[in-house]
Design a protein around this motif. Structure first.
Motif, PDB file in Angstrom:
ATOM      1  N   PHE A 257       0.708  -1.204   0.036  1.00 45.64           N
ATOM      2  CA  PHE A 257      -0.132  -0.020   0.229  1.00 45.64           C
ATOM      3  C   PHE A 257       0.892   1.316   0.073  1.00 45.64           C
ATOM      4  O   PHE A 257       0.556   2.150  -0.794  1.00 45.64           O
ATOM      5  CB  PHE A 257      -0.998   0.109   1.123  1.00 45.64           C
ATOM      6  N   ALA A 258       1.800   1.307   0.761  1.00 49.08           N
ATOM      7  CA  ALA A 258       2.979   2.431   0.972  1.00 49.08           C
ATOM      8  C   ALA A 258       3.631   2.551  -0.551  1.00 49.08           C
ATOM      9  O   ALA A 258       3.740   3.773  -0.835  1.00 49.08           O
ATOM     10  CB  ALA A 258       3.677   2.231   2.106  1.00 49.08           C
ATOM     11  N   GLN A 259       3.912   1.515  -1.137  1.00 45.49           N
ATOM     12  CA  GLN A 259       4.407   1.609  -2.398  1.00 45.49           C
ATOM     13  C   GLN A 259       3.679   2.392  -3.505  1.00 45.49           C
ATOM     14  O   GLN A 259       4.016   3.104  -4.088  1.00 45.49           O
ATOM     15  CB  GLN A 259       4.949  -0.013  -2.851  1.00 45.49           C
ATOM     16  N   ILE A 260       2.307   1.743  -3.590  1.00 43.60           N
ATOM     17  CA  ILE A 260       1.434   2.154  -4.564  1.00 43.60           C
ATOM     18  C   ILE A 260       1.004   3.842  -4.180  1.00 43.60           C
ATOM     19  O   ILE A 260       1.121   4.540  -4.916  1.00 43.60           O
ATOM     20  CB  ILE A 260       0.123   1.467  -4.664  1.00 43.60           C
ATOM     21  N   LEU A 261       0.844   4.004  -3.107  1.00 40.67           N
ATOM     22  CA  LEU A 261       0.401   5.247  -2.559  1.00 40.67           C
ATOM     23  C   LEU A 261       1.466   6.465  -3.010  1.00 40.67           C
ATOM     24  O   LEU A 261       1.273   7.592  -3.383  1.00 40.67           O
ATOM     25  CB  LEU A 261       0.175   5.499  -1.093  1.00 40.67           C
ATOM     26  N   THR A 262       3.032   6.299  -2.512  1.00 39.25           N
ATOM     27  CA  THR A 262       3.884   6.980  -2.647  1.00 39.25           C
ATOM     28  C   THR A 262       4.408   7.014  -4.016  1.00 39.25           C
ATOM     29  O   THR A 262       5.125   8.165  -4.556  1.00 39.25           O
ATOM     30  CB  THR A 262       4.890   6.892  -1.604  1.00 39.25           C
ATOM     31  N   GLY A 263       4.317   5.911  -4.787  1.00 31.44           N
ATOM     32  CA  GLY A 263       4.956   5.692  -6.022  1.00 31.44           C
ATOM     33  C   GLY A 263       3.832   6.203  -6.922  1.00 31.44           C
ATOM     34  O   GLY A 263       4.068   7.152  -7.761  1.00 31.44           O
ATOM     35  N   ASN A 264       2.812   5.538  -7.273  1.00 28.85           N
ATOM     36  CA  ASN A 264       1.816   5.506  -8.240  1.00 28.85           C
ATOM     37  C   ASN A 264       0.806   6.724  -7.790  1.00 28.85           C
ATOM     38  O   ASN A 264       0.723   7.687  -8.654  1.00 28.85           O
ATOM     39  CB  ASN A 264       0.926   4.336  -8.446  1.00 28.85           C
ATOM     40  N   CYS A 265       0.227   6.844  -6.823  1.00 30.96           N
ATOM     41  CA  CYS A 265      -0.919   7.668  -6.437  1.00 30.96           C
ATOM     42  C   CYS A 265      -0.473   9.182  -6.332  1.00 30.96           C
ATOM     43  O   CYS A 265      -1.005  10.237  -6.733  1.00 30.96           O
ATOM     44  CB  CYS A 265      -1.523   7.181  -5.295  1.00 30.96           C
ATOM     45  N   LEU A 266       0.945   9.407  -5.604  1.00 33.86           N
ATOM     46  CA  LEU A 266       1.247  10.593  -5.406  1.00 33.86           C
ATOM     47  C   LEU A 266       2.317  11.303  -6.140  1.00 33.86           C
ATOM     48  O   LEU A 266       2.356  12.169  -6.487  1.00 33.86           O
ATOM     49  CB  LEU A 266       1.800  10.716  -3.778  1.00 33.86           C
ATOM     50  N   ALA A 267       3.252  10.290  -6.729  1.00 35.98           N
ATOM     51  CA  ALA A 267       4.171  10.946  -7.820  1.00 35.98           C
ATOM     52  C   ALA A 267       4.107  10.471  -9.250  1.00 35.98           C
ATOM     53  O   ALA A 267       4.705  10.962  -9.971  1.00 35.98           O
ATOM     54  CB  ALA A 267       5.480  10.214  -7.247  1.00 35.98           C
ATOM     55  N   GLY A 268       3.074   9.573  -9.558  1.00 35.81           N
ATOM     56  CA  GLY A 268       2.649   9.096 -10.872  1.00 35.81           C
ATOM     57  C   GLY A 268       3.478   8.314 -11.733  1.00 35.81           C
ATOM     58  O   GLY A 268       3.757   8.184 -12.862  1.00 35.81           O
ATOM     59  N   ILE A 269       4.517   7.537 -10.779  1.00 36.02           N
ATOM     60  CA  ILE A 269       5.603   6.718 -11.253  1.00 36.02           C
ATOM     61  C   ILE A 269       5.138   5.238 -10.646  1.00 36.02           C
ATOM     62  O   ILE A 269       4.727   4.932  -9.562  1.00 36.02           O
ATOM     63  CB  ILE A 269       6.940   7.185 -10.905  1.00 36.02           C
ATOM     64  N   SER A 270       5.304   4.485 -11.796  1.00 37.06           N
ATOM     65  CA  SER A 270       4.915   2.865 -11.605  1.00 37.06           C
ATOM     66  C   SER A 270       5.852   2.392 -10.638  1.00 37.06           C
ATOM     67  O   SER A 270       7.371   2.258 -10.722  1.00 37.06           O
ATOM     68  CB  SER A 270       4.713   2.214 -12.726  1.00 37.06           C
ATOM     69  N   ILE A 271       5.489   1.788  -9.355  1.00 45.27           N
ATOM     70  CA  ILE A 271       6.576   1.076  -8.674  1.00 45.27           C
ATOM     71  C   ILE A 271       7.177  -0.148  -9.094  1.00 45.27           C
ATOM     72  O   ILE A 271       8.155  -0.444  -9.033  1.00 45.27           O
ATOM     73  CB  ILE A 271       5.825   0.816  -7.227  1.00 45.27           C
ATOM     74  N   ALA A 272       6.258  -0.609 -10.123  1.00 49.10           N
ATOM     75  CA  ALA A 272       6.713  -1.694 -10.894  1.00 49.10           C
ATOM     76  C   ALA A 272       7.709  -1.576 -11.928  1.00 49.10           C
ATOM     77  O   ALA A 272       8.768  -2.098 -11.893  1.00 49.10           O
ATOM     78  CB  ALA A 272       5.439  -2.474 -11.542  1.00 49.10           C
ATOM     79  N   TRP A 273       7.698  -0.279 -12.544  1.00 47.71           N
ATOM     80  CA  TRP A 273       8.735  -0.197 -13.211  1.00 47.71           C
ATOM     81  C   TRP A 273      10.070   0.474 -12.413  1.00 47.71           C
ATOM     82  O   TRP A 273      11.068   0.067 -12.782  1.00 47.71           O
ATOM     83  CB  TRP A 273       8.288   1.150 -14.067  1.00 47.71           C
ATOM     84  N   TRP A 274       9.757   0.884 -11.516  1.00 46.81           N
ATOM     85  CA  TRP A 274      10.837   1.481 -10.621  1.00 46.81           C
ATOM     86  C   TRP A 274      11.838   0.195 -10.066  1.00 46.81           C
ATOM     87  O   TRP A 274      12.748   0.158 -10.286  1.00 46.81           O
ATOM     88  CB  TRP A 274      10.563   2.290  -9.432  1.00 46.81           C
ATOM     89  N   ASN A 275      10.932  -0.857  -9.538  1.00 50.15           N
ATOM     90  CA  ASN A 275      11.444  -1.808  -9.196  1.00 50.15           C
ATOM     91  C   ASN A 275      12.628  -2.816 -10.150  1.00 50.15           C
ATOM     92  O   ASN A 275      13.574  -3.116 -10.025  1.00 50.15           O
ATOM     93  CB  ASN A 275      10.729  -2.952  -8.455  1.00 50.15           C
ATOM     94  N   TRP A 276      11.795  -2.735 -11.402  1.00 55.95           N
ATOM     95  CA  TRP A 276      12.547  -3.398 -12.596  1.00 55.95           C
ATOM     96  C   TRP A 276      13.670  -2.720 -12.979  1.00 55.95           C
ATOM     97  O   TRP A 276      14.750  -3.250 -13.014  1.00 55.95           O
ATOM     98  CB  TRP A 276      11.424  -3.284 -13.716  1.00 55.95           C
ATOM     99  N   ASN A 277      13.600  -1.290 -13.074  1.00 57.46           N
ATOM    100  CA  ASN A 277      14.846  -0.532 -13.363  1.00 57.46           C
ATOM    101  C   ASN A 277      15.944  -0.546 -12.277  1.00 57.46           C
ATOM    102  O   ASN A 277      17.137  -0.611 -12.506  1.00 57.46           O
ATOM    103  CB  ASN A 277      14.251   1.035 -13.803  1.00 57.46           C
TER     104      ASN A 277
END
Length: 346
Positions: free
Chosen positions: A73-93
């Motif tokens: 939940f913290a990942q999706i909230l801070t990455g996707n919802c608040l910053a507009g960046i996919s946490i899945a992409w970030w983890n992969w990269n």
């Protein structure tokens, strides 16, 4: 020492800080008619993106919350919802970056052609094994790289656009993405609240100003990402088990800073420590720094560090050196007194 289990209270403080930034920014847009207040609100949004990015970074490396579900939940909230960046992409990269730190053909954090090249080795059109494509050093790339020491900071002001694009590209691709629905939903939430906030501004001039200001402020974080690696040692090929430790220390640069600036750097100031112990909570990185220094000294490993402004100067020097090599690659620029005067301090 039990440092991996002790995560401190930094996360709670960060979430409170982010909530305050968001509330003040929304209040400034909705309840003030002043253009200056709107501009300040945009800056706060940019700063919010930076702070949420630190939490997204931490939650990708280790469990910042009591349970895996809350951590997600913290990942999706801070990455996707608040910053507009996919946490899945970030983890992969980011996983690829940690495995092959500063490998020109395996580390995606150094693969920025046609805009930037930190080494003349890119001029031979290397293949990116992360993006699975050839990084062509064509005439357009040569021209852009030739002026990269001038364009670096302006590009960093809008580098977030690249992260937005990469997030959409991954989620729209055929690549297997865990919890793709959550990732997409989180991005939808971001674009709804950000678009609505901008739409409440009184005219298009202020709306454009708001978007630009928020992007420019968040550009500070993109500069920070580059300082840790652009001026460090690079190599071609994959890392091996025998030299992985040395490559990690050679390819990273710590930023010397006082403890009261830890909120600003988000743990990136201890990049050597972070790369050696990526799952260690960032609140303990300063504590283990002397131990890591001693470890590097004992085993004759490099331990590089520089103050923030010197790290910027080192990055500029790296970009400028590569830029001048790009200009001289096939048709050298005539080096007369005027040329030298213009480019000596470039």
């Amino acid at each position: 020492m039990g440092l991996f289990e002790k995560k401190g209270h930094g996360l709670f403080i960060s979430f409170c800080f982010i909530a305050i930034l968001f509330s003040v920014s929304v209040y400034g847009v909705l309840c003030s008619e002043s253009t200056w207040v709107h501009l300040l609100s945009a800056g706060l949004i940019g700063f919010l993106w930076i702070q949420s990015g630190w939490i997204g970074h931490d939650s990708g490396h280790y469990q910042v919350m009591p349970t895996k579900g809350l951590n997600r939940f913290a990942q999706i909230l801070t990455g996707n919802c608040l910053a507009g960046i996919s946490i899945a992409w970030w983890n992969w990269n980011h996983t690829a970056h940690h495995i092959a730190c500063n490998s020109l053909d395996f580390d995606p954090d150094l693969q920025h052609l046609p805009l930037f090249a930190v080494s003349s080795k890119f001029f031979s059109s290397l293949t990116s094994y992360f993006y699975e494509r050839k990084m062509s050093f064509d005439p357009i790339a040569r021209f852009l790289v030739s002026y990269q020491h001038w364009t670096f900071y302006p590009v960093m002001c809008f580098a977030r656009i690249y992260l937005f694009a990469q997030s959409f590209i991954l989620l729209c691709s055929k690549r297997k993405v865990p919890n793709r629905g959550q990732e997409i939903a989180g991005l939808v939430v971001f674009w709804i609240w950000y678009s609505l906030l901008v739409s409440f501004l009184p005219n298009w001039g202020e709306r454009i100003m708001f978007v630009i200001a928020s992007f420019v402020v968040s550009g500070i974080q993109h500069v920070q990402f580059c300082l840790n690696h652009f001026s460090s040692s690079v190599y071609v090929g994959p890392p091996s088990v025998n030299d992985w430790l040395e490559l990690q220390t050679r390819g990273t640069l710590d930023i010397t800073s006082p403890s009261w600036m830890d909120w600003f750097h988000g743990g990136l100031q201890f990049q050597v420590e972070h790369h050696l112990f990526p799952r260690l909570p960032r609140c303990h990185l300063r504590k283990i720094s002397p131990i890591v220094k001693e470890l590097c000294k004992k085993h004759n490993l490099p331990y590089n560090s520089a103050p923030f402004w010197k790290a910027n100067a080192l990055t500029m020097r790296t970009l400028r050196n590569a830029a001048l090599q790009a200009r001289d690659l096939t048709s050298p620029v005539p080096r007369n007194l005027v040329w030298e005067a213009v480019h000596t301090h470039g």
